[in-house]
Structure formats: structure tokens, C-alpha cells
Design a protein around this motif. Structure first.
Motif, PDB file in Angstrom:
ATOM      1  N   TYR A  80       0.823  -1.209   0.000  1.00  0.00           N
ATOM      2  CA  TYR A  80       0.000   0.000   0.000  1.00  0.00           C
ATOM      3  C   TYR A  80       0.856   1.257   0.000  1.00  0.00           C
ATOM      4  CZ  TYR A  80      -4.110  -2.772   1.492  1.00  0.00           C
ATOM      5  OH  TYR A  80      -5.142  -3.669   1.590  1.00  0.00           O
ATOM      6  N   GLU A  81       0.329   2.295  -0.607  1.00  0.00           N
ATOM      7  CA  GLU A  81       0.968   3.610  -0.572  1.00  0.00           C
ATOM      8  C   GLU A  81       1.007   4.143   0.862  1.00  0.00           C
ATOM      9  OE1 GLU A  81      -0.011   8.107  -2.231  1.00  0.00           O
ATOM     10  OE2 GLU A  81      -0.862   6.385  -3.277  1.00  0.00           O
ATOM     11  N   LEU A  82      -0.056   3.910   1.604  1.00  0.00           N
ATOM     12  CA  LEU A  82      -0.148   4.370   2.988  1.00  0.00           C
ATOM     13  C   LEU A  82      -0.716   3.238   3.854  1.00  0.00           C
ATOM     14  CD1 LEU A  82       0.076   6.668   5.070  1.00  0.00           C
ATOM     15  CD2 LEU A  82      -2.254   7.339   4.421  1.00  0.00           C
ATOM     16  N   PRO A  83       0.141   2.362   4.371  1.00  0.00           N
ATOM     17  CA  PRO A  83      -0.363   1.246   5.184  1.00  0.00           C
ATOM     18  C   PRO A  83      -0.818   1.709   6.562  1.00  0.00           C
ATOM     19  CG  PRO A  83       2.028   1.171   5.063  1.00  0.00           C
ATOM     20  CD  PRO A  83       1.588   2.304   4.178  1.00  0.00           C
ATOM     21  N   GLU A  84      -1.762   0.970   7.095  1.00  0.00           N
ATOM     22  CA  GLU A  84      -2.196   1.206   8.474  1.00  0.00           C
ATOM     23  C   GLU A  84      -1.131   0.658   9.411  1.00  0.00           C
ATOM     24  OE1 GLU A  84      -5.613  -0.246  11.656  1.00  0.00           O
ATOM     25  OE2 GLU A  84      -5.740  -0.904   9.588  1.00  0.00           O
ATOM     26  N   LEU A  85      -0.630   1.505  10.291  1.00  0.00           N
ATOM     27  CA  LEU A  85       0.295   1.100  11.349  1.00  0.00           C
ATOM     28  C   LEU A  85      -0.126   1.856  12.595  1.00  0.00           C
ATOM     29  CD1 LEU A  85       3.758   1.191   9.556  1.00  0.00           C
ATOM     30  CD2 LEU A  85       2.582  -0.807  10.424  1.00  0.00           C
ATOM     31  N   VAL A  86      -0.786   1.151  13.502  1.00  0.00           N
ATOM     32  CA  VAL A  86      -1.296   1.759  14.721  1.00  0.00           C
ATOM     33  C   VAL A  86      -0.836   0.912  15.897  1.00  0.00           C
ATOM     34  CG1 VAL A  86      -3.374   2.424  15.978  1.00  0.00           C
ATOM     35  CG2 VAL A  86      -3.337   2.625  13.493  1.00  0.00           C
ATOM     36  N   ALA A  87      -0.166   1.538  16.850  1.00  0.00           N
ATOM     37  CA  ALA A  87       0.310   0.819  18.034  1.00  0.00           C
ATOM     38  C   ALA A  87      -0.625   1.094  19.206  1.00  0.00           C
ATOM     39  CB  ALA A  87       1.727   1.254  18.383  1.00  0.00           C
ATOM     40  N   VAL A  88      -0.985   0.022  19.889  1.00  0.00           N
ATOM     41  CA  VAL A  88      -1.867   0.100  21.049  1.00  0.00           C
ATOM     42  C   VAL A  88      -1.093  -0.417  22.262  1.00  0.00           C
ATOM     43  CG1 VAL A  88      -4.052  -0.693  22.033  1.00  0.00           C
ATOM     44  CG2 VAL A  88      -3.872  -0.313  19.567  1.00  0.00           C
ATOM     45  N   ALA A  89      -1.123   0.343  23.333  1.00  0.00           N
ATOM     46  CA  ALA A  89      -0.403  -0.051  24.548  1.00  0.00           C
ATOM     47  C   ALA A  89      -1.061  -1.265  25.191  1.00  0.00           C
ATOM     48  CB  ALA A  89      -0.374   1.103  25.545  1.00  0.00           C
ATOM     49  N   ILE A  90      -0.234  -2.167  25.679  1.00  0.00           N
ATOM     50  CA  ILE A  90      -0.721  -3.291  26.476  1.00  0.00           C
ATOM     51  C   ILE A  90      -0.673  -2.825  27.929  1.00  0.00           C
ATOM     52  CG2 ILE A  90      -0.281  -5.656  27.217  1.00  0.00           C
ATOM     53  CD1 ILE A  90       0.914  -6.179  24.436  1.00  0.00           C
ATOM     54  N   GLU A  91      -1.817  -2.599  28.502  1.00  0.00           N
ATOM     55  CA  GLU A  91      -1.901  -2.082  29.870  1.00  0.00           C
ATOM     56  C   GLU A  91      -1.434  -3.116  30.890  1.00  0.00           C
ATOM     57  OE1 GLU A  91      -2.768   1.023  30.897  1.00  0.00           O
ATOM     58  OE2 GLU A  91      -2.853   1.621  28.793  1.00  0.00           O
ATOM     59  N   SER A  92      -1.839  -4.346  30.680  1.00  0.00           N
ATOM     60  CA  SER A  92      -1.433  -5.433  31.575  1.00  0.00           C
ATOM     61  C   SER A  92      -1.579  -6.744  30.806  1.00  0.00           C
ATOM     62  CB  SER A  92      -2.289  -5.448  32.849  1.00  0.00           C
ATOM     63  OG  SER A  92      -3.636  -5.731  32.539  1.00  0.00           O
ATOM     64  N   GLY A  93      -1.035  -7.792  31.381  1.00  0.00           N
ATOM     65  CA  GLY A  93      -1.117  -9.093  30.737  1.00  0.00           C
ATOM     66  C   GLY A  93      -0.587 -10.159  31.667  1.00  0.00           C
ATOM     67  N   LEU A  94      -0.777 -11.388  31.261  1.00  0.00           N
ATOM     68  CA  LEU A  94      -0.257 -12.514  32.023  1.00  0.00           C
ATOM     69  C   LEU A  94       1.252 -12.355  32.140  1.00  0.00           C
ATOM     70  CD1 LEU A  94      -0.903 -15.299  33.324  1.00  0.00           C
ATOM     71  CD2 LEU A  94      -0.442 -16.289  31.072  1.00  0.00           C
ATOM     72  N   GLU A  95       1.770 -12.317  33.332  1.00  0.00           N
ATOM     73  CA  GLU A  95       3.191 -12.045  33.555  1.00  0.00           C
ATOM     74  C   GLU A  95       4.096 -13.007  32.791  1.00  0.00           C
ATOM     75  OE1 GLU A  95       6.368 -11.621  37.204  1.00  0.00           O
ATOM     76  OE2 GLU A  95       4.245 -11.247  37.617  1.00  0.00           O
ATOM     77  N   ASP A  96       3.743 -14.293  32.780  1.00  0.00           N
ATOM     78  CA  ASP A  96       4.559 -15.264  32.053  1.00  0.00           C
ATOM     79  C   ASP A  96       4.561 -14.981  30.554  1.00  0.00           C
ATOM     80  OD1 ASP A  96       5.282 -16.548  34.373  1.00  0.00           O
ATOM     81  OD2 ASP A  96       3.822 -18.169  34.148  1.00  0.00           O
ATOM     82  N   TYR A  97       3.425 -14.528  30.005  1.00  0.00           N
ATOM     83  CA  TYR A  97       3.366 -14.194  28.579  1.00  0.00           C
ATOM     84  C   TYR A  97       4.217 -12.963  28.291  1.00  0.00           C
ATOM     85  CZ  TYR A  97       1.714 -13.316  23.868  1.00  0.00           C
ATOM     86  OH  TYR A  97       1.667 -13.103  22.519  1.00  0.00           O
ATOM     87  N   LEU A  98       4.120 -11.951  29.130  1.00  0.00           N
ATOM     88  CA  LEU A  98       4.923 -10.743  28.942  1.00  0.00           C
ATOM     89  C   LEU A  98       6.414 -11.058  29.056  1.00  0.00           C
ATOM     90  CD1 LEU A  98       2.765  -8.108  30.859  1.00  0.00           C
ATOM     91  CD2 LEU A  98       2.770  -8.618  28.401  1.00  0.00           C
TER      92      LEU A  98
END
Length: 106
Positions: A80-98
Motif C-alpha cells: 500500500y501507498e499508505l499502510p495502516e500502522l497503529v500501536a496500542v499499549a498493552i496495559e497489563s497481561g499474564l506475567e509469564d506471557y509478557l
């Protein structure tokens, strides 16, 4: 409290495979994981008209400090000429996954 981890949303054309890019992002350590969600329809305004296209959604799990390299890699590969790139903060998550994310992002 916000973590340093992000989910980057990126749409990709339905008729092209994003798997090579996804593999490169993970191999290079720019992302811990890329989920490819097929079968979405995007409705958007582009060049003064409303368009509708079939797409895929990439959910890219990364860390905030890896985003500049991630953006560069996506912009290089994206059709694409202008791709969608949007970052969303992960507020919290499973500690082992993080912890797993941390070990897999360079």
C-alpha cells in the motif's frame, strides 16, 4: 500502569500473503508474535471516495522501542501507498506471557 509492550495493527491485502513479512519480523526479533486474521472487510475514505476492500489484519506483538525498526520493515514490504500502522499499549497481561515476549524481542 502501562507496560513497554505494544500490539501493532496493520492491514494487508486479502489477495497477498503476509506470512513472509511476519516470519521476517519474528526472525529478526522485531516482534515476538504476529497473528494473521483473514477475512476482514475495511471501509475507508481514500482519495475523496469511500472504498471497501477485503483485507487481513496483522496483530504484531512487540515492545515500544522496537517500533521504529518494525515500521521500517513493514514500509519496505507493504504494497500500500499508505499502510495502516497503529500501536496500542498493552496495559497489563499474564506475567509469564509478557516475560516470553521480552525474551523474544531484541
Amino acid at each position: 500502569m502501562t507496560t513497554p509492550y505494544r500490539i501493532v495493527l496493520c492491514t494487508w491485502p486479502a489477495d497477498r500473503s503476509p506470512l513472509e513479512l511476519a516470519g521476517r519480523l519474528v526472525e529478526s526479533g522485531l516482534a515476538a508474535c504476529v497473528n494473521v486474521v483473514p477475512g476482514i472487510t475495511s471501509v475507508y475514505r481514500w482519495q475523496d471516495r469511500v472504498a471497501q476492500d477485503g483485507e487481513q489484519l496483522l496483530l504484531i506483538k512487540t515492545r515500544e522501542d522496537a517500533i521504529p525498526g518494525l515500521e521500517k520493515a513493514i514500509l519496505h514490504a507493504h504494497p500500500y501507498e499508505l499502510p495502516e500502522l497503529v500501536a496500542v499499549a498493552i496495559e497489563s497481561g499474564l506475567e509469564d506471557y509478557l516475560d516470553w515476549m521480552e525474551k523474544n524481542i531484541k
